[in-house]
Design a protein around this motif. Structure first.
Motif: not given
Length: 67
Positions: A34-38, A52-56, A59-61, A63-67
């Motif tokens: 999540l921190e790397m994506l941010a 972690l799998p790309i699909e996961e 999903r994290l990315k 989820r991070g946008r919706s918060q």
């Protein structure tokens, strides 16, 4: 003599501890992802480094946008 099948017994303390350890490591990898994506890192690169799998990661990315 009674023989017990290991499948029918509750988990041992060592098994529970190992499960908890693995879950903790996975949660830590998700937090790092999540921190790397941010910071704007690419999904494939994040997946490569946090193992972690790309699909996961996607999903994290999302989820991070919706918060």
């Amino acid at each position: 003599m009674l023989f017990l099948d290991r499948k029918n017994l509750p988990p041992t303390f060592g098994e529970i501890r190992e499960e908890a350890r693995e879950e903790g490591l996975k949660q830590g990898r998700k937090q790092i992802a999540l921190e790397m994506l941010a910071d704007g890192m690419d999904v494939e690169l994040v997946s490569k480094y946090v193992k972690l799998p790309i699909e996961e990661i996607k999903r994290l990315k999302k989820r991070g946008r919706s918060q």
